[in-house]
Design a protein around this motif. Sequence first.
Motif, PDB file in Angstrom:
ATOM      1  N   TYR A  92       0.872  -1.182   0.000  1.00 20.65           N
ATOM      2  CA  TYR A  92       0.000   0.000   0.000  1.00 20.65           C
ATOM      3  C   TYR A  92       0.901   1.221   0.000  1.00 20.65           C
ATOM      4  O   TYR A  92       1.742   1.404   0.887  1.00 20.65           O
ATOM      5  CB  TYR A  92      -0.935  -0.019   1.202  1.00 20.65           C
ATOM      6  CG  TYR A  92      -2.099  -0.959   1.006  1.00 20.65           C
ATOM      7  CD1 TYR A  92      -3.299  -0.503   0.481  1.00 20.65           C
ATOM      8  CD2 TYR A  92      -1.975  -2.314   1.291  1.00 20.65           C
ATOM      9  CE1 TYR A  92      -4.364  -1.367   0.269  1.00 20.65           C
ATOM     10  CE2 TYR A  92      -3.031  -3.187   1.081  1.00 20.65           C
ATOM     11  CZ  TYR A  92      -4.227  -2.708   0.565  1.00 20.65           C
ATOM     12  OH  TYR A  92      -5.277  -3.574   0.344  1.00 20.65           O
ATOM     13  N   LEU A  93       0.716   2.063  -1.025  1.00 25.20           N
ATOM     14  CA  LEU A  93       1.644   3.171  -1.254  1.00 25.20           C
ATOM     15  C   LEU A  93       0.909   4.426  -1.677  1.00 25.20           C
ATOM     16  O   LEU A  93      -0.145   4.362  -2.321  1.00 25.20           O
ATOM     17  CB  LEU A  93       2.645   2.793  -2.360  1.00 25.20           C
ATOM     18  CG  LEU A  93       3.530   1.557  -2.137  1.00 25.20           C
ATOM     19  CD1 LEU A  93       4.148   1.121  -3.452  1.00 25.20           C
ATOM     20  CD2 LEU A  93       4.605   1.858  -1.105  1.00 25.20           C
ATOM     21  N   ASN A  94       1.472   5.555  -1.320  1.00 25.46           N
ATOM     22  CA  ASN A  94       1.129   6.816  -1.968  1.00 25.46           C
ATOM     23  C   ASN A  94       2.360   7.278  -2.743  1.00 25.46           C
ATOM     24  O   ASN A  94       3.410   6.640  -2.696  1.00 25.46           O
ATOM     25  CB  ASN A  94       0.655   7.859  -0.960  1.00 25.46           C
ATOM     26  CG  ASN A  94       1.685   8.138   0.129  1.00 25.46           C
ATOM     27  OD1 ASN A  94       2.867   7.827  -0.020  1.00 25.46           O
ATOM     28  ND2 ASN A  94       1.238   8.721   1.230  1.00 25.46           N
ATOM     29  N   ALA A 147      -2.052  10.638  -3.965  1.00 21.60           N
ATOM     30  CA  ALA A 147      -1.670  11.190  -2.670  1.00 21.60           C
ATOM     31  C   ALA A 147      -2.164  10.307  -1.530  1.00 21.60           C
ATOM     32  O   ALA A 147      -1.652  10.377  -0.410  1.00 21.60           O
ATOM     33  CB  ALA A 147      -2.233  12.600  -2.512  1.00 21.60           C
ATOM     34  N   ASP A 148      -3.166   9.482  -1.816  1.00 19.14           N
ATOM     35  CA  ASP A 148      -3.704   8.548  -0.829  1.00 19.14           C
ATOM     36  C   ASP A 148      -3.089   7.169  -1.018  1.00 19.14           C
ATOM     37  O   ASP A 148      -2.564   6.846  -2.086  1.00 19.14           O
ATOM     38  CB  ASP A 148      -5.230   8.447  -0.961  1.00 19.14           C
ATOM     39  CG  ASP A 148      -5.924   9.770  -0.714  1.00 19.14           C
ATOM     40  OD1 ASP A 148      -5.481  10.505   0.192  1.00 19.14           O
ATOM     41  OD2 ASP A 148      -6.900  10.071  -1.433  1.00 19.14           O
ATOM     42  N   MET A 149      -3.193   6.337   0.009  1.00 18.85           N
ATOM     43  CA  MET A 149      -2.685   4.979  -0.069  1.00 18.85           C
ATOM     44  C   MET A 149      -3.522   4.143  -1.035  1.00 18.85           C
ATOM     45  O   MET A 149      -4.752   4.123  -0.937  1.00 18.85           O
ATOM     46  CB  MET A 149      -2.698   4.320   1.311  1.00 18.85           C
ATOM     47  CG  MET A 149      -1.664   4.873   2.262  1.00 18.85           C
ATOM     48  SD  MET A 149      -0.004   4.276   1.847  1.00 18.85           S
ATOM     49  CE  MET A 149       0.988   5.273   2.971  1.00 18.85           C
ATOM     50  N   VAL A 150      -2.846   3.483  -1.962  1.00 21.06           N
ATOM     51  CA  VAL A 150      -3.526   2.596  -2.906  1.00 21.06           C
ATOM     52  C   VAL A 150      -2.791   1.256  -2.917  1.00 21.06           C
ATOM     53  O   VAL A 150      -1.598   1.172  -2.643  1.00 21.06           O
ATOM     54  CB  VAL A 150      -3.562   3.184  -4.335  1.00 21.06           C
ATOM     55  CG1 VAL A 150      -4.411   4.440  -4.378  1.00 21.06           C
ATOM     56  CG2 VAL A 150      -2.149   3.481  -4.836  1.00 21.06           C
ATOM     57  N   ALA A 151      -3.532   0.196  -3.227  1.00 21.68           N
ATOM     58  CA  ALA A 151      -2.935  -1.136  -3.303  1.00 21.68           C
ATOM     59  C   ALA A 151      -2.159  -1.269  -4.602  1.00 21.68           C
ATOM     60  O   ALA A 151      -2.654  -0.939  -5.684  1.00 21.68           O
ATOM     61  CB  ALA A 151      -4.022  -2.203  -3.231  1.00 21.68           C
ATOM     62  N   VAL A 152      -0.927  -1.749  -4.501  1.00 21.14           N
ATOM     63  CA  VAL A 152      -0.068  -1.938  -5.663  1.00 21.14           C
ATOM     64  C   VAL A 152       0.515  -3.347  -5.595  1.00 21.14           C
ATOM     65  O   VAL A 152       1.117  -3.727  -4.587  1.00 21.14           O
ATOM     66  CB  VAL A 152       1.087  -0.909  -5.682  1.00 21.14           C
ATOM     67  CG1 VAL A 152       2.017  -1.173  -6.861  1.00 21.14           C
ATOM     68  CG2 VAL A 152       0.548   0.511  -5.712  1.00 21.14           C
TER      69      VAL A 152
END
Length: 565
Positions: free
Chosen positions: A342-344, A359-364
Amino acid sequence: MGLRFAACVGWLSVVAASLLGACTADVTGNHPGNMGTGASSATGGSGAGGSTAVGGSSSTQACNSTAALANARIWRVTDAQYVNAVRQVFGVTAGPEVTEVDAGAADYTNFSELTLVNDGIVAKYQTSARDVARQAVKSHFDTFMACGTADVCAEQFIRNRIARIFGRRLDDTEVAGYLDLYRKGSQQSPQDGVRLMIEAALQSPSFIYRTELGKPTPGGPTAQVQLTPHEIATSIAFSLSNSVPDQQLWEKADTGALADPAVLAAEVDRLLDLPETKANLTELASYWLGVQKLRRAEKDTSKFAEFTPELKADMYKSAQLFVQDLLATGTVKDLVTSKRMYLNQAMATVFGIPGVTSADMVAVDTTLPERSNGILTQPGVLAAYSRPTRGDPIHRGLFGFYALACGGSIPAPPANALEIAKTFPPDASERELANLRAANPLCLACHGRFDPIGLLTERYDPIGRYSATDSAGMSIDQKSTLNLGPDLQGEVDGLQPFVDKLVQGRRLSDCAAQNLAVFTLGRDVKSDTSCALQGVKDALASSGKFRDFYKALVTSPAFILRDPQ
């Protein structure tokens, strides 16, 4: 009108001294992700002793078919449980620091035998009770006394809301006592009457301590007992959502319906779907997986300027989201094979993960090999187990040893350990220091079991960044030789071959079950040989799904039994 509840408050100290004082155990480094790193660990529970797992498979030792999953006991509520309960029952959000300052604890400490009360804590309970009662009456009096201000309405309040925070029905004498408080307070106003009842209830040992004793017997339980329906509901609620039973679960206990295994299983399924349960289980698993340690981690910013408070917060949130996702949709194997992060954008830039612009945390789901080993390659965990200026293969190794491999107990260091360490060159690399420990028989006996795991992470710096080469452009050695039994033996090069070995057989699955059971049962389970716990391990090994573990544990017939102390 200022009534004091000296008798009630004094009773808290009596309960603490007489019932809990004899049950203390020395626990050091006791959270499941680091279980056993201290000199000793919590004791208690049932079983004949010995390990329930041998190497990477289930035990061949005969299990104890009659043992319960815990001893009869009382258990003081934590500050978080206090806050959750008053919010749920009285509609008030209390300050999180009921009895102690929140220092961002990195270790799990809610063991049933270790939660004591002293005079200072009693005074803080009194202050908190007064504040909560005033807020609750100011905001919710009309809801509390919906049928009016007569005694019959006050009795409904007692038998519903106060009973729920007590986790049991009140007898007629207790109800009469609270009604007397209501009447005395009502001489000034009905609001004061309700306020006094709430103040008294929140200082009562019936709220401060939850019981797991079965039906009352003279002298307490001296043989195995079955929990009462209300104790079952309370134990399940605290285990899953970290609070008292909600209205639906309470009603199932109150009517006796919870005794039906089908009803119990349905209630557990319902609770597992609640957001508060998911949040609580994520937080608890984060102790096991080292995420909570990141809250206390510090780095030398002259060497690691990127490790700002903002990045640290992002890393913590990223690791928490990984654990949450793992528990909800992942499997035990995913724990060490998942490529998900989970990254921004800010965090992705620091760790060299391309393609993240949010800018928000998204699943990668990364394609980078160095981020393909689940919890072992999460930056937050790598940083949590590193020192301020350099890596730390000792504690990274201990993390893998205890949290993932359940490699056994490690004794305390020898008395002259520091003197030995002082003989090592101060400018030696971590690899060189590990080699020196391996060459010393006193060090090798322990370090030879966990250092090899930590050395597999040498290509990750103290904030969790990866590099295959050092500052001079030389390849960083990530080889080591494992020595943890036939399933984790021999030379490996990096994390992936270690993980390949770890996911074979049942070692990882049984280790996960053993660690997670600590939170639900409130005790160390390494020496538990009950058939019940073995059955819970079997359930997780069979499906690999964490939800199945939790359901198997709290619906086990042995979960509602308690052995005598």
